[in-house]
Structures are given as C-alpha cells and as structure tokens.
Design a protein around this motif. Structure first.
Motif, PDB file in Angstrom:
ATOM      1  N   PHE A  29       0.836  -1.204   0.000  1.00 12.41           N
ATOM      2  CA  PHE A  29       0.000   0.000   0.000  1.00 12.41           C
ATOM      3  C   PHE A  29       0.871   1.255   0.000  1.00 12.41           C
ATOM      4  CE2 PHE A  29      -1.900   3.484   2.376  1.00 12.41           C
ATOM      5  CZ  PHE A  29      -2.978   3.777   1.543  1.00 12.41           C
ATOM      6  N   SER A  30       1.889   1.282   0.858  1.00 10.11           N
ATOM      7  CA  SER A  30       2.770   2.453   0.943  1.00 10.11           C
ATOM      8  C   SER A  30       3.496   2.699  -0.374  1.00 10.11           C
ATOM      9  CB  SER A  30       3.793   2.270   2.066  1.00 10.11           C
ATOM     10  OG  SER A  30       3.143   2.141   3.301  1.00 10.11           O
ATOM     11  N   GLY A  31       3.991   1.626  -0.990  1.00 13.31           N
ATOM     12  CA  GLY A  31       4.676   1.769  -2.274  1.00 13.31           C
ATOM     13  C   GLY A  31       3.765   2.324  -3.347  1.00 13.31           C
ATOM     14  N   TYR A  32       2.544   1.792  -3.421  1.00 17.05           N
ATOM     15  CA  TYR A  32       1.595   2.321  -4.402  1.00 17.05           C
ATOM     16  C   TYR A  32       1.151   3.735  -4.060  1.00 17.05           C
ATOM     17  CZ  TYR A  32       0.884  -1.815  -7.308  1.00 17.05           C
ATOM     18  OH  TYR A  32       1.038  -2.845  -8.193  1.00 17.05           O
ATOM     19  N   LEU A  33       0.963   4.030  -2.785  1.00 15.46           N
ATOM     20  CA  LEU A  33       0.569   5.378  -2.379  1.00 15.46           C
ATOM     21  C   LEU A  33       1.598   6.393  -2.867  1.00 15.46           C
ATOM     22  CD1 LEU A  33      -1.383   7.181  -0.658  1.00 15.46           C
ATOM     23  CD2 LEU A  33       0.211   6.817   1.228  1.00 15.46           C
ATOM     24  N   VAL A  34       2.872   6.105  -2.638  1.00 13.63           N
ATOM     25  CA  VAL A  34       3.933   7.021  -3.055  1.00 13.63           C
ATOM     26  C   VAL A  34       4.017   7.093  -4.580  1.00 13.63           C
ATOM     27  CG1 VAL A  34       6.438   7.406  -3.068  1.00 13.63           C
ATOM     28  CG2 VAL A  34       5.283   6.768  -0.942  1.00 13.63           C
ATOM     29  N   SER A  35       4.100   5.938  -5.230  1.00 15.68           N
ATOM     30  CA  SER A  35       4.327   5.958  -6.682  1.00 15.68           C
ATOM     31  C   SER A  35       3.136   6.521  -7.455  1.00 15.68           C
ATOM     32  CB  SER A  35       4.696   4.566  -7.196  1.00 15.68           C
ATOM     33  OG  SER A  35       3.654   3.652  -6.978  1.00 15.68           O
ATOM     34  N   ILE A  36       1.934   6.127  -7.092  1.00 24.27           N
ATOM     35  CA  ILE A  36       0.755   6.648  -7.794  1.00 24.27           C
ATOM     36  C   ILE A  36       0.614   8.144  -7.543  1.00 24.27           C
ATOM     37  CG2 ILE A  36      -1.775   6.616  -7.849  1.00 24.27           C
ATOM     38  CD1 ILE A  36      -1.569   3.553  -7.367  1.00 24.27           C
ATOM     39  N   VAL A  38       3.027  10.374  -6.719  1.00 20.42           N
ATOM     40  CA  VAL A  38       4.083  11.115  -7.414  1.00 20.42           C
ATOM     41  C   VAL A  38       3.815  11.127  -8.911  1.00 20.42           C
ATOM     42  CG1 VAL A  38       6.540  11.065  -8.042  1.00 20.42           C
ATOM     43  CG2 VAL A  38       5.844  10.801  -5.654  1.00 20.42           C
ATOM     44  N   LEU A  39       3.495   9.952  -9.452  1.00 23.75           N
ATOM     45  CA  LEU A  39       3.231   9.890 -10.891  1.00 23.75           C
ATOM     46  C   LEU A  39       2.026  10.734 -11.276  1.00 23.75           C
ATOM     47  CD1 LEU A  39       3.929   6.117 -11.440  1.00 23.75           C
ATOM     48  CD2 LEU A  39       5.196   7.999 -12.462  1.00 23.75           C
ATOM     49  N   PHE A  42       2.893  14.758 -10.172  1.00 20.81           N
ATOM     50  CA  PHE A  42       4.069  15.412 -10.717  1.00 20.81           C
ATOM     51  C   PHE A  42       4.461  14.916 -12.104  1.00 20.81           C
ATOM     52  CE2 PHE A  42       8.747  15.396 -11.188  1.00 20.81           C
ATOM     53  CZ  PHE A  42       8.942  16.758 -11.320  1.00 20.81           C
ATOM     54  N   LEU A  43       4.740  13.641 -12.194  1.00 19.44           N
ATOM     55  CA  LEU A  43       5.300  13.122 -13.442  1.00 19.44           C
ATOM     56  C   LEU A  43       4.337  13.183 -14.615  1.00 19.44           C
ATOM     57  CD1 LEU A  43       7.402  10.122 -12.159  1.00 19.44           C
ATOM     58  CD2 LEU A  43       8.172  12.393 -12.819  1.00 19.44           C
ATOM     59  N   ALA A  44       3.064  13.038 -14.375  1.00 19.25           N
ATOM     60  CA  ALA A  44       2.108  13.128 -15.481  1.00 19.25           C
ATOM     61  C   ALA A  44       2.179  14.504 -16.138  1.00 19.25           C
ATOM     62  CB  ALA A  44       0.698  12.842 -14.991  1.00 19.25           C
ATOM     63  N   HIS A  45       2.411  15.542 -15.335  1.00 17.59           N
ATOM     64  CA  HIS A  45       2.535  16.901 -15.872  1.00 17.59           C
ATOM     65  C   HIS A  45       3.924  17.126 -16.465  1.00 17.59           C
ATOM     66  CE1 HIS A  45      -1.332  17.811 -14.163  1.00 17.59           C
ATOM     67  NE2 HIS A  45      -0.906  17.412 -12.983  1.00 17.59           N
ATOM     68  N   PHE A  93       8.205  -2.976  -0.541  1.00 15.92           N
ATOM     69  CA  PHE A  93       7.963  -1.552  -0.779  1.00 15.92           C
ATOM     70  C   PHE A  93       8.653  -1.090  -2.060  1.00 15.92           C
ATOM     71  CE2 PHE A  93       9.427   2.867  -0.373  1.00 15.92           C
ATOM     72  CZ  PHE A  93       8.207   3.513  -0.274  1.00 15.92           C
ATOM     73  N   VAL A  94       9.942  -1.427  -2.216  1.00 12.87           N
ATOM     74  CA  VAL A  94      10.690  -0.983  -3.398  1.00 12.87           C
ATOM     75  C   VAL A  94      10.147  -1.644  -4.663  1.00 12.87           C
ATOM     76  CG1 VAL A  94      12.971  -0.961  -4.507  1.00 12.87           C
ATOM     77  CG2 VAL A  94      12.762  -0.396  -2.088  1.00 12.87           C
ATOM     78  N   ALA A  95       9.815  -2.932  -4.594  1.00 12.27           N
ATOM     79  CA  ALA A  95       9.244  -3.613  -5.764  1.00 12.27           C
ATOM     80  C   ALA A  95       7.931  -2.958  -6.170  1.00 12.27           C
ATOM     81  CB  ALA A  95       9.034  -5.095  -5.475  1.00 12.27           C
ATOM     82  N   THR A  96       7.125  -2.577  -5.201  1.00  7.07           N
ATOM     83  CA  THR A  96       5.856  -1.908  -5.491  1.00  7.07           C
ATOM     84  C   THR A  96       6.101  -0.498  -6.005  1.00  7.07           C
ATOM     85  OG1 THR A  96       4.794  -3.193  -3.741  1.00  7.07           O
ATOM     86  CG2 THR A  96       3.600  -1.272  -4.553  1.00  7.07           C
ATOM     87  N   LEU A  97       7.027   0.202  -5.388  1.00  9.22           N
ATOM     88  CA  LEU A  97       7.364   1.561  -5.814  1.00  9.22           C
ATOM     89  C   LEU A  97       7.800   1.573  -7.281  1.00  9.22           C
ATOM     90  CD1 LEU A  97       7.659   4.401  -4.491  1.00  9.22           C
ATOM     91  CD2 LEU A  97      10.063   3.856  -4.180  1.00  9.22           C
ATOM     92  N   LEU A  98       8.545   0.554  -7.697  1.00 12.79           N
ATOM     93  CA  LEU A  98       9.043   0.468  -9.070  1.00 12.79           C
ATOM     94  C   LEU A  98       8.134  -0.346  -9.987  1.00 12.79           C
ATOM     95  CD1 LEU A  98      12.842  -0.073  -8.343  1.00 12.79           C
ATOM     96  CD2 LEU A  98      11.683   2.049  -9.014  1.00 12.79           C
ATOM     97  N   ASN A  99       7.021  -0.822  -9.460  1.00  8.13           N
ATOM     98  CA  ASN A  99       6.111  -1.639 -10.258  1.00  8.13           C
ATOM     99  C   ASN A  99       5.523  -0.782 -11.386  1.00  8.13           C
ATOM    100  OD1 ASN A  99       4.033  -3.266 -11.272  1.00  8.13           O
ATOM    101  ND2 ASN A  99       3.568  -4.116  -9.260  1.00  8.13           N
ATOM    102  N   PRO A 100       5.692  -1.217 -12.616  1.00  4.90           N
ATOM    103  CA  PRO A 100       5.178  -0.418 -13.731  1.00  4.90           C
ATOM    104  C   PRO A 100       3.657  -0.269 -13.732  1.00  4.90           C
ATOM    105  CG  PRO A 100       6.054  -2.517 -14.491  1.00  4.90           C
ATOM    106  CD  PRO A 100       6.396  -2.409 -13.048  1.00  4.90           C
ATOM    107  N   LYS A 101       2.956  -1.111 -12.977  1.00  9.06           N
ATOM    108  CA  LYS A 101       1.503  -0.948 -12.893  1.00  9.06           C
ATOM    109  C   LYS A 101       1.121   0.393 -12.286  1.00  9.06           C
ATOM    110  CE  LYS A 101       0.521  -4.918 -10.884  1.00  9.06           C
ATOM    111  NZ  LYS A 101      -0.225  -6.009 -10.262  1.00  9.06           N
ATOM    112  N   ALA A 102       2.009   0.970 -11.479  1.00 14.76           N
ATOM    113  CA  ALA A 102       1.712   2.284 -10.891  1.00 14.76           C
ATOM    114  C   ALA A 102       1.516   3.329 -11.982  1.00 14.76           C
ATOM    115  CB  ALA A 102       2.822   2.698  -9.938  1.00 14.76           C
TER     116      ALA A 102
END
Length: 187
Positions: A29-36, A38-39, A42-45, A93-102
C-alpha cells in the motif's frame, strides 16, 4: 498471471506463513501510495516536457525486477532453510514503488480529477485499497497453503523458481518496451 508484488506475496506466504506475512500488505500500500501519487501529481505533468521520464522509470523497474528474479532463483533451493533471507518490508515496498503498474494506475485507472481534488483523490485511493488488500491476502494465503503442505502436488522450490521466471519475464518485457519505443522514435 501474478505481477511482481503478488509474486513476492506468494513467496512470503510460502516462506513465513500467513500470519507472519500479512503486514507486508502495508508495504505494498505504501509503495503504491507514493508511486501513484508522485506519478499522478508530478510526473504526469512533467512527462509532457520531459519525455524521457517514462522510459527511465521503465528501465529502473526492469533492472530491479531482474535483480529480484536472480535473487529468488538463487535462494529457491534453500527453502525452507532458516538462513534464507525472507521477503521483507523494504523489498516489497521498493518492488511496489518500481512496479510499472503504478504508471497504469496513475495514468489511466485513477481519474484525472483525482490529482486535482483532494476529496476525489482520497476516494480513488480508498477504492484502490479495497481492491488491493484482499488481492494481497489471497496471494499470501496461496503461498502459505503451499508452504504448509496443503497443496502437496506443488513443489515450493518449483514455485519460487517459477516466480523468478515470472519476474524475469516482466523485467524483459519492460526493457523490450523501452527498446522498441527508442527504435520507433529514431526511425
């Protein structure tokens, strides 16, 4: 077909059982919370002017998944040795943070309005969490059932090596996507 985090959940359930692996859902959950977040925020823009960012994220994800794949393959025959390193909070956490599904979640599954309004964001994240928790529990339960001998026809070593192959396939497909995009861009 399990994704990278679900594969790690099954492996954790296999190695440590259900009760000692459930806390890993918080790392996912934490990994997806951060990555989704941020993406989405920030990154979408930024990706409109910095077009190399999505490719860089895919390469980083690909390399990390390749590392996890090799590590899982190498430790498969050690199961259930007590010296084998288990899947921990940081790894998940890191695997989720870097998961391309995010990228998929932030760019298409979550509505664009979720990144423009806090109430809409919280609602979308709550709905996402309602889907995430039972999925994680199911994969951990599958691994735990395998580890406890309830699924006697399935070898834990073969499952972990199979999971390693799945992670390697995800890694290769991400790398191929980037290579293919670069080749098309230059053509």
């Amino acid at each position: 077909m399990p994704g990278p985090t679900n594969t790690l959940f099954a492996t954790a359930g296999l190695q440590r059982g259900m009760r000692r692996s459930v806390h890993l859902i918080g790392a996912e959950f934490s990994g997806y919370l951060v990555s989704i977040s941020v993406l989405g925020f920030f990154l979408a823009h930024a990706a409109t002017s910095l077009t190399w960012i999505p490719a860089l994220l895919r390469i980083a994800s690909s390399l990390y998944l390749a590392f996890l794949s090799v590590r899982m393959w190498q430790t498969a025959s050690a199961f259930p040795s007590t010296t084998q390193k288990t899947i921990g909070l940081r790894t998940l956490f890191v695997a989720t943070l870097l998961n391309p599904k995010a990228i998929l979640f932030a760019g298409t599954i979550f509505p664009a309005a979720a990144f423009e309004s806090l109430p809409t964001y919280l609602e979308a994240m709550a709905i996402f969490t309602v889907a995430l928790v039972p999925t994680g529990l199911a994969w951990i339960a599958f691994g735990a059932a395998l580890g406890s001998g309830q699924l006697m026809r399935v070898s834990p070593v073969h499952l972990q090596r199979g999971a390693s192959i799945v992670l390697a396939a995800f890694s290769l497909s991400l790398a191929w996507t980037v290579v293919h995009q670069v080749v098309q861009f230059r053509a």
